[in-house]
Design a protein around this motif. Structure first.
Motif, PDB file in Angstrom:
ATOM      1  N   UNK A  12      25.947  13.359  21.080  1.00  0.00           N
ATOM      2  CA  UNK A  12      26.574  11.971  21.431  1.00  0.00           C
ATOM      3  C   UNK A  12      26.928  11.171  20.190  1.00  0.00           C
ATOM      4  N   UNK A  13      25.612  11.340  19.517  1.00  0.00           N
ATOM      5  CA  UNK A  13      25.587  10.508  18.397  1.00  0.00           C
ATOM      6  C   UNK A  13      26.645  10.817  17.173  1.00  0.00           C
ATOM      7  N   UNK A  14      26.743  12.171  17.191  1.00  0.00           N
ATOM      8  CA  UNK A  14      27.591  12.716  16.174  1.00  0.00           C
ATOM      9  C   UNK A  14      29.044  12.537  16.429  1.00  0.00           C
ATOM     10  N   UNK A  15      29.481  12.637  17.693  1.00  0.00           N
ATOM     11  CA  UNK A  15      30.692  12.679  18.382  1.00  0.00           C
ATOM     12  C   UNK A  15      31.163  11.200  18.696  1.00  0.00           C
ATOM     13  N   UNK A  16      30.237  10.307  18.688  1.00  0.00           N
ATOM     14  CA  UNK A  16      30.377   8.975  19.171  1.00  0.00           C
ATOM     15  C   UNK A  16      31.330   8.807  20.537  1.00  0.00           C
ATOM     16  N   UNK A  17      30.968   9.802  21.304  1.00  0.00           N
ATOM     17  CA  UNK A  17      31.527   9.732  22.532  1.00  0.00           C
ATOM     18  C   UNK A  17      30.750  10.701  23.602  1.00  0.00           C
ATOM     19  N   UNK A  45      14.044   1.645  24.762  1.00  0.00           N
ATOM     20  CA  UNK A  45      15.108   1.148  23.546  1.00  0.00           C
ATOM     21  C   UNK A  45      16.451   1.652  24.275  1.00  0.00           C
ATOM     22  N   UNK A  46      17.339   0.569  23.665  1.00  0.00           N
ATOM     23  CA  UNK A  46      18.690   0.894  23.751  1.00  0.00           C
ATOM     24  C   UNK A  46      19.433   1.844  22.540  1.00  0.00           C
ATOM     25  N   UNK A  47      19.599   2.986  22.560  1.00  0.00           N
ATOM     26  CA  UNK A  47      19.985   3.782  21.785  1.00  0.00           C
ATOM     27  C   UNK A  47      21.484   3.804  21.277  1.00  0.00           C
ATOM     28  N   UNK A  48      22.256   3.470  22.220  1.00  0.00           N
ATOM     29  CA  UNK A  48      23.644   3.337  22.071  1.00  0.00           C
ATOM     30  C   UNK A  48      24.222   2.035  22.639  1.00  0.00           C
ATOM     31  N   UNK A  54      34.125   4.240  22.926  1.00  0.00           N
ATOM     32  CA  UNK A  54      33.023   5.368  22.931  1.00  0.00           C
ATOM     33  C   UNK A  54      31.556   4.610  22.612  1.00  0.00           C
ATOM     34  N   UNK A  55      30.712   5.305  22.011  1.00  0.00           N
ATOM     35  CA  UNK A  55      29.540   4.626  21.769  1.00  0.00           C
ATOM     36  C   UNK A  55      29.227   4.522  20.371  1.00  0.00           C
ATOM     37  N   UNK A  56      28.152   3.748  19.895  1.00  0.00           N
ATOM     38  CA  UNK A  56      27.648   3.769  18.725  1.00  0.00           C
ATOM     39  C   UNK A  56      25.982   3.504  18.595  1.00  0.00           C
ATOM     40  N   UNK A  57      25.466   4.256  17.517  1.00  0.00           N
ATOM     41  CA  UNK A  57      24.122   3.936  17.490  1.00  0.00           C
ATOM     42  C   UNK A  57      23.583   2.623  17.214  1.00  0.00           C
TER      43      UNK A  57
END
Length: 79
Positions: A12-17, A45-48, A54-57
């Motif tokens: 998820x972190x690498x793809x952003x989605x 924590x809130x990681x994203x 999408x998502x971002x760290x």
């Protein structure tokens, strides 16, 4: 915490989605979302940051990503 959850997080972190990670890992989005929520609850924590695109760290997520990549590398070396 399982290695599968760690792999989900990294993807998820690498793809952003979450949906893209699900496609790459041939799994359901709900499984990935559940794994991310469990990780966030475990580490409190809130990681994203979830956005419409999408998502971002977060900063905490970035630190956890480094830790998780190290764990996977250690596991790979021991096999």
């Amino acid at each position: 915490m399982t290695l599968q959850q760690i792999r989900y997080f990294i993807s998820v972190a690498e793809s952003g989605s979450i949906s893209e990670a699900a496609k790459r890992l041939f799994t359901a989005q709900s499984s990935i979302s559940s794994a991310i929520k469990e990780i966030e609850n475990t580490y409190d924590i809130t990681a994203f940051i979830r956005e419409s695109t999408g998502v971002r760290l977060t900063r905490s997520g970035e630190e956890l990503l480094i830790e998780f990549k190290g764990i996977l590398e250690t596991v790979r070396k021991s096999l």
